[in-house]
Write an enzyme that holds these catalytic residues in place. Structure first.
Site, PDB file in Angstrom:
ATOM      1  N   CYS A 164       0.844  -1.190   0.000  1.00  0.00           N
ATOM      2  CA  CYS A 164       0.000   0.000   0.000  1.00  0.00           C
ATOM      3  C   CYS A 164       0.880   1.241   0.000  1.00  0.00           C
ATOM      4  O   CYS A 164       1.959   1.261   0.600  1.00  0.00           O
ATOM      5  CB  CYS A 164      -0.904  -0.028   1.230  1.00  0.00           C
ATOM      6  SG  CYS A 164      -1.855   1.473   1.489  1.00  0.00           S
ATOM      7  N   GLU A 177      -1.389  -1.468 -13.209  1.00  0.00           N
ATOM      8  CA  GLU A 177      -1.149  -2.788 -12.637  1.00  0.00           C
ATOM      9  C   GLU A 177      -1.943  -3.845 -13.414  1.00  0.00           C
ATOM     10  O   GLU A 177      -3.036  -3.561 -13.923  1.00  0.00           O
ATOM     11  CB  GLU A 177      -1.568  -2.824 -11.166  1.00  0.00           C
ATOM     12  CG  GLU A 177      -0.706  -1.997 -10.238  1.00  0.00           C
ATOM     13  CD  GLU A 177       0.666  -2.606 -10.027  1.00  0.00           C
ATOM     14  OE1 GLU A 177       0.847  -3.821 -10.296  1.00  0.00           O
ATOM     15  OE2 GLU A 177       1.564  -1.867  -9.602  1.00  0.00           O
ATOM     16  N   GLU A 204      -7.689  -0.852   1.097  1.00  0.00           N
ATOM     17  CA  GLU A 204      -7.813   0.598   0.945  1.00  0.00           C
ATOM     18  C   GLU A 204      -9.135   1.108   1.510  1.00  0.00           C
ATOM     19  O   GLU A 204      -9.198   2.224   2.039  1.00  0.00           O
ATOM     20  CB  GLU A 204      -7.680   0.987  -0.526  1.00  0.00           C
ATOM     21  CG  GLU A 204      -6.354   0.574  -1.171  1.00  0.00           C
ATOM     22  CD  GLU A 204      -5.134   1.064  -0.396  1.00  0.00           C
ATOM     23  OE1 GLU A 204      -5.205   2.148   0.216  1.00  0.00           O
ATOM     24  OE2 GLU A 204      -4.113   0.352  -0.403  1.00  0.00           O
ATOM     25  N   HIS A 226      -8.614   1.960   5.015  1.00  0.00           N
ATOM     26  CA  HIS A 226      -8.038   3.293   5.229  1.00  0.00           C
ATOM     27  C   HIS A 226      -9.108   4.375   5.155  1.00  0.00           C
ATOM     28  O   HIS A 226      -9.114   5.307   5.969  1.00  0.00           O
ATOM     29  CB  HIS A 226      -6.957   3.576   4.187  1.00  0.00           C
ATOM     30  CG  HIS A 226      -5.659   2.881   4.449  1.00  0.00           C
ATOM     31  ND1 HIS A 226      -5.047   2.870   5.685  1.00  0.00           N
ATOM     32  CD2 HIS A 226      -4.848   2.159   3.610  1.00  0.00           C
ATOM     33  CE1 HIS A 226      -3.914   2.196   5.613  1.00  0.00           C
ATOM     34  NE2 HIS A 226      -3.771   1.750   4.374  1.00  0.00           N
ATOM     35  N   MET A 281      -4.781  -5.194   7.172  1.00  0.00           N
ATOM     36  CA  MET A 281      -4.298  -3.823   7.158  1.00  0.00           C
ATOM     37  C   MET A 281      -2.783  -3.720   7.320  1.00  0.00           C
ATOM     38  O   MET A 281      -2.262  -2.639   7.562  1.00  0.00           O
ATOM     39  CB  MET A 281      -4.997  -3.005   8.246  1.00  0.00           C
ATOM     40  CG  MET A 281      -6.484  -2.808   8.015  1.00  0.00           C
ATOM     41  SD  MET A 281      -6.875  -2.140   6.375  1.00  0.00           S
ATOM     42  CE  MET A 281      -6.034  -0.560   6.428  1.00  0.00           C
ATOM     43  N   ASP A 283     -33.644  -5.133   9.387  1.00  0.00           N
ATOM     44  CA  ASP A 283     -33.894  -5.152  10.826  1.00  0.00           C
ATOM     45  C   ASP A 283     -35.321  -5.575  11.147  1.00  0.00           C
ATOM     46  O   ASP A 283     -35.572  -6.221  12.163  1.00  0.00           O
ATOM     47  CB  ASP A 283     -33.635  -3.767  11.432  1.00  0.00           C
ATOM     48  CG  ASP A 283     -32.194  -3.336  11.295  1.00  0.00           C
ATOM     49  OD1 ASP A 283     -31.316  -4.218  11.257  1.00  0.00           O
ATOM     50  OD2 ASP A 283     -31.941  -2.120  11.211  1.00  0.00           O
TER      51      ASP A 283
END
Length: 511
Positions: free
Chosen positions: A89, A213, A232, A235, A249, A320
């Site tokens: 990352c 990539e 990501e 993040h 992470m 719910d």
């Protein structure tokens, strides 16, 4: 500019070695460290123009080795270079190192590590996202499936909820770029290898991916997009890098295939920010912490999965509460919103609860509509609400637990044979006295009276054919009132078009 380009890093490395060896290039050249070392860690970036000394270079290598959990020698050995070349990352680890040091030194000092306050977080639990573009060689639909799965991975273990905004503004935006894309030279992408992506903490809400990539979705070749997406997204929710081995992470992507595993460290970190999943509103995949992206392929060997279902985002997760009014309009509740499904199976919404029922609870745990007077009854915690149309009835909300009703009921419905509201909780049910939200004498009774209905249902409603449908997780059970037993079961999102998840909603927003 060359700091952001992998082809220039070899030259930079040679210059640094030249300076460190007193001007003589005596070291054997090896593959250059990628942007992850120079462009992201920032150890040498500030010193490049200062002719770095051997000591400063060795210190930078030591810090890299400590962060990467390698033997700290200060020598740019084969293991260190191999780690530098791993895809990672692009988010800087400068802030994470302080938290990591605290976790290492606290046990040695005989105290518990202090939880670091997040640099940013979202101050709401329902977030929208938008996929701005995608790699040219990948089909749009499959990339959207991967994005949906990445967000759902975090929704599984937290109180967060996500849905896609197909156009316009969104809380979180995912975009593919190449090279310099106007968010700082240090964030410029360097083509295949090096840093694959980077993201920004809340509340900027952006994640950027290197479009050059060789991204892949369904094979072990190329770069596995799903795991990078999930990292990501973490993040964008406020998570920094983790020092734990195997954590999603961690700065280096542990797995680049089709599966992602949330470690205990990942789960504790996201729950420290947003809390645990709210009961009945989060999907628990096998093992609770695992997502196999292959299972999300609607054309894969496993056949059509739930991810292939179209329609509102509750069709791809759970709701719910659910109820139906006297005009056979179905209402589906999730979080602070609701959808209305007409007799034709078309769902409209979502709308905030407060716009339709001012004074209602922030979320609904159980809901029912009386067939006698058409009043809506909502239940949450130990309290209950009663609405005639959109107006809250006098005396409500009130504490229903004191009258003998259970806290946090599982489901509610109006049961025509009894002419009563019925509340379900675990393995018992309660029939409520007419005109009062109190159990009738001789209640609660055992759920065995409803032969075949499982405990812990999350929704119940009657249908015009005399059946009663019960819901739990992604499944339903059809109860025959004449035979007093369950006579059918299946997956509601796939089989019950009147829930709003059929082809009528093929253009609806996806989860």
């Amino acid at each position: 500019h060359c700091l952001a380009r992998s082809k220039c890093l070899k030259i930079l490395q040679l210059l640094l070695r030249h300076s460190a060896s007193g001007g003589t290039l005596t070291h054997r050249t090896t593959a250059p460290p990628p942007q992850a070392f120079l462009g992201r860690y920032g150890y040498l970036r500030e010193r490049v123009g200062e002719a770095p000394s051997p000591e400063s270079f060795d210190d930078a290598v030591r810090e890299f080795q400590w962060t990467a959990r390698l033997p700290v020698s200060g020598v740019l050995d084969a293991a260190t270079l191999r780690q530098m070349k791993r895809p990672r990352c692009g988010v800087d680890d400068a802030d994470s190192r302080e938290a990591w040091a605290e976790r290492v030194t606290a046990p040695l000092a005989g105290r518990r590590a202090r939880l670091r306050k997040p640099d940013g977080k979202w101050y709401k639990r329902q977030l929208s996202y938008r996929l701005v573009n995608w790699p040219r060689h990948l089909p749009e639909g499959r990339v959207r499936e991967a994005v949906r799965a990445a967000f759902r991975l975090w929704a599984n273990v937290s109180a967060l909820d996500f849905w896609e905004a197909p156009a316009g503004p969104a809380d979180i935006r995912l975009t593919f770029f190449q090279g310099d894309h106007n968010d700082g030279l240090a964030n410029a992408f360097d083509g295949p290898g090096g840093a694959l992506a980077h993201a920004f903490l809340p509340r900027r809400g952006e994640a950027h991916f290197d479009s050059e990539e060789p991204w892949s979705l369904y094979s072990r070749r190329g770069r596995g997009l799903f795991v990078v997406l999930a990292h990501e997204v973490g993040h964008t929710l406020g998570l920094g890098h983790s020092p734990a081995r195997g954590a999603l992470m961690a700065p280096y992507y542990k797995k680049l295939g089709r599966a992602a595993v949330l470690s205990r460290d990942d789960v504790l970190a996201i729950q420290n920010l947003y809390g645990k999943p709210l009961q009945g509103s989060a999907v628990q995949l096998p093992g609770s912490l695992f997502t196999d992206f292959e299972a999300w392929n609607p054309d894969g060997p496993g056949g059509r999965e739930r991810s292939g279902v179209r329609g509102p985002h509750y069709c791809h997760s759970f709701f719910d509460a659910i109820t139906v009014d006297r005009e056979q309009r179905v209402y589906v509740f999730k979080g602070g919103h609701f959808w209305e499904v007409g007799a034709d199976g078309n769902a409209t919404g979502p709308w905030p609860l407060q716009t339709r029922w001012p004074g209602s609870p922030p979320r609904v745990e159980a809901a029912a509509v009386s067939e006698v007077d058409g009043k809506f009854y909502f239940f949450k915690g130990s309290r209950c609400w009663c609405f005639r149309g959109s107006r809250l009835e006098p005396g409500f909300p009130q504490r229903c637990h004191g009258g003998g009703l259970p806290r946090h009921p599982d489901a509610a419905l109006f049961f025509r044979p009894l002419g009563r509201l019925v509340i379900f909780k675990d393995r018992r049910y309660y029939a409520l006295a007419e005109g009062a939200l109190r159990p009738e004498p001789h209640y609660p009774r055992s759920l065995r009276d409803w032969k075949g209905v499982p405990p812990g249902v999350r929704g119940a409603l009657p249908r015009p054919d005399g059946s009663v449908y019960f819901f739990r997780d992604d499944r339903y059970w059809r109860f025959d009132q004449a035979r007093l037993r369950v006579v059918g079961a299946g997956r509601w999102a796939d089989e019950l078009a009147w829930t709003g998840c059929g082809e009528a909603n093929s253009g609806g927003a996806l989860f």
